[in-house]
Design a protein around this motif. Structure first.
Motif, PDB file in Angstrom:
ATOM      1  N   ASP A  14       0.881  -1.164  -0.035  1.00  0.00           N
ATOM      2  CA  ASP A  14       0.087   0.114   0.116  1.00  0.00           C
ATOM      3  C   ASP A  14       1.058   1.268   0.002  1.00  0.00           C
ATOM      4  O   ASP A  14       2.173   1.241   0.128  1.00  0.00           O
TER       5      ASP A  14
ATOM      6  N   TRP B 161      -0.202   0.277  -4.333  1.00  0.00           N
ATOM      7  CA  TRP B 161      -1.764   0.061  -4.526  1.00  0.00           C
ATOM      8  C   TRP B 161      -2.585   0.957  -3.091  1.00  0.00           C
ATOM      9  O   TRP B 161      -1.848   1.382  -2.091  1.00  0.00           O
ATOM     10  N   LYS B 162      -3.735   1.231  -3.236  1.00  0.00           N
ATOM     11  CA  LYS B 162      -4.624   1.951  -2.443  1.00  0.00           C
ATOM     12  C   LYS B 162      -4.834   0.928  -1.104  1.00  0.00           C
ATOM     13  O   LYS B 162      -4.454  -0.260  -0.949  1.00  0.00           O
ATOM     14  N   CYS B 163      -4.851   1.688  -0.071  1.00  0.00           N
ATOM     15  CA  CYS B 163      -5.270   1.181   1.213  1.00  0.00           C
ATOM     16  C   CYS B 163      -6.298   0.628   1.603  1.00  0.00           C
ATOM     17  O   CYS B 163      -7.449   0.884   0.624  1.00  0.00           O
TER      18      CYS B 163
ATOM     19  N   ARG C  20      -3.428  11.237   2.552  1.00  0.00           N
ATOM     20  CA  ARG C  20      -4.486  10.637   1.770  1.00  0.00           C
ATOM     21  C   ARG C  20      -5.647  10.856   2.791  1.00  0.00           C
ATOM     22  O   ARG C  20      -5.443  10.994   3.723  1.00  0.00           O
TER      23      ARG C  20
ATOM     24  N   ASP D 111      -3.604   6.789  -4.353  1.00  0.00           N
ATOM     25  CA  ASP D 111      -4.686   6.761  -2.986  1.00  0.00           C
ATOM     26  C   ASP D 111      -4.201   8.101  -2.376  1.00  0.00           C
ATOM     27  O   ASP D 111      -3.003   8.091  -1.674  1.00  0.00           O
TER      28      ASP D 111
ATOM     29  N   ASP E 191      -0.806   9.319  -7.425  1.00  0.00           N
ATOM     30  CA  ASP E 191      -2.007   9.603  -6.821  1.00  0.00           C
ATOM     31  C   ASP E 191      -2.901   8.516  -6.721  1.00  0.00           C
ATOM     32  O   ASP E 191      -4.402   8.793  -7.065  1.00  0.00           O
TER      33      ASP E 191
ATOM     34  N   GLU F 173       0.029  -4.380   3.836  1.00  0.00           N
ATOM     35  CA  GLU F 173      -0.235  -3.219   4.234  1.00  0.00           C
ATOM     36  C   GLU F 173       0.708  -2.817   5.409  1.00  0.00           C
ATOM     37  O   GLU F 173       0.713  -3.567   6.153  1.00  0.00           O
TER      38      GLU F 173
ATOM     39  N   LEU G  37      -9.626  -3.397  -1.266  1.00  0.00           N
ATOM     40  CA  LEU G  37      -9.255  -2.956  -2.502  1.00  0.00           C
ATOM     41  C   LEU G  37      -7.918  -3.742  -2.794  1.00  0.00           C
ATOM     42  O   LEU G  37      -7.861  -3.940  -3.992  1.00  0.00           O
TER      43      LEU G  37
ATOM     44  N   ASN H 189     -10.503   5.867   4.984  1.00  0.00           N
ATOM     45  CA  ASN H 189     -11.475   5.360   4.308  1.00  0.00           C
ATOM     46  C   ASN H 189     -12.741   5.339   5.032  1.00  0.00           C
ATOM     47  O   ASN H 189     -13.975   4.984   4.932  1.00  0.00           O
TER      48      ASN H 189
END
Length: 292
Positions: free
Chosen positions: A113, A134-136, A251, A237, A235, A155, A140, A254
């Protein structure tokens, strides 16, 4: 042979750990706080917070254990300590697991992440893998693993996802078994396995209150401003701005009215400089009364 201490933190992993550990021949172990108690009478069950690992560290020191593992409340995240009582953070665990998995699956993708150290992505590349930032968020990450066929993802928060010999989701009990397997496979202590990594300095995860109706706008403006400046950024995340000797991240959480920030650099002086830059950007947003 290996001596391990496991701290369940009175969370959901407790009833399983004892039964799991007694099936491992040659492993001497001690289990702390295995009784499920939602009041968490001993400590908060978050193995990414150093203060919550103090009882694990003390038990390891008393018994001479070579490995410590802590679980979170619902059993999908782990924290780890080496034989010196030093925390091995999630991205460092990913380096160890990445090397192991890539030895069996050369060229495979490994996902980390956006909060993970640059050391992770460099180490995966050096081991012959394809690193992906990648995104947290566990849903996802799992979706991206399924899309790409990556055998491993993780993560910074301690979620570790194995599709190698497993089902591609974040199960801390399984991750603990993989860590015990990894450490027991070599005579050298866990601390020595990461000796060759460059030294970097990093902040912990910084959580800054910002209301849900404002937090997305703040990050969108920061992304736009950094693009206008020609910054080297990711960008996927929020925004992660990279320099030759460090990076900063901003960021949106969520799940909470929070902006999440993190800074890493190759020296303490540079860490303070990059952090000051990010602080200045956030101060401008504060002047707009966007950040509470």
């Amino acid at each position: 042979p290996l001596k391990v201490v496991l701290d369940c933190g009175n969370g959901a992993s407790g009833p399983c750990v004892e039964d799991m550990m007694k099936r491992l021949p040659g492993i001497e172990y001690e289990v702390l706080f295995s009784e499920v108690d939602g009041t968490f009478p001993n400590h908060h069950p978050d193995p990414t917070v150093p203060e919550t690992l103090e009882m694990l560290r003390a038990a390891m020191k008393k018994s001479g254990a070579e490995l410590g593992i802590g679980f979170d409340g619902d059993g999908d995240r782990i924290g780890a300590m080496n034989e010196k009582g030093e925390v091995v953070w999630g991205d460092r665990l990913m380096i160890l697991f990445g090397r192991q998995v890539l030895a069996e699956h050369p060229g495979a993708m490994v996902i980390g992440d956006v909060q993970c150290s640059k050391l992770l992505f460099d180490a995966i590349e050096q081991a012959g893998g394809e690193p992906l930032m990648w995104k947290c968020g566990h849903s996802l990450v799992k979706a991206k693993m399924k899309e790409t066929g990556a055998p491993l993802a993780g993560e910074m928060s301690g979620h570790l996802f194995f599709a190698d010999r497993y089902f591609g989701y974040d199960d801390a009990l399984y991750a603990a078994m993989r860590l015990i397997e990894l450490v027991a496979a070599q005579a050298s202590p866990l601390s020595s396995r990461l000796d060759g990594l460059p030294t970097v300095y990093a902040t912990p995860e910084l959580r800054l209150h910002c209301s849900d109706d404002k937090k997305f706008g703040v990050v969108e403006r920061v992304v736009a401003a950094q693009k206008a400046l020609g910054s080297q950024l990711t960008d996927v995340d929020g925004v992660r701005v990279s320099f030759p000797d460090g990076w900063w991240l901003l960021r949106v959480s969520n799940t909470q009215p929070v902006l999440v920030a993190r800074v890493e650099a190759e020296s303490r002086e540079r860490l303070h400089e990059i952090a000051a830059e990010l602080k200045g950007i956030l101060a401008e947003e504060g002047d707009r009364k966007s950040v509470v």
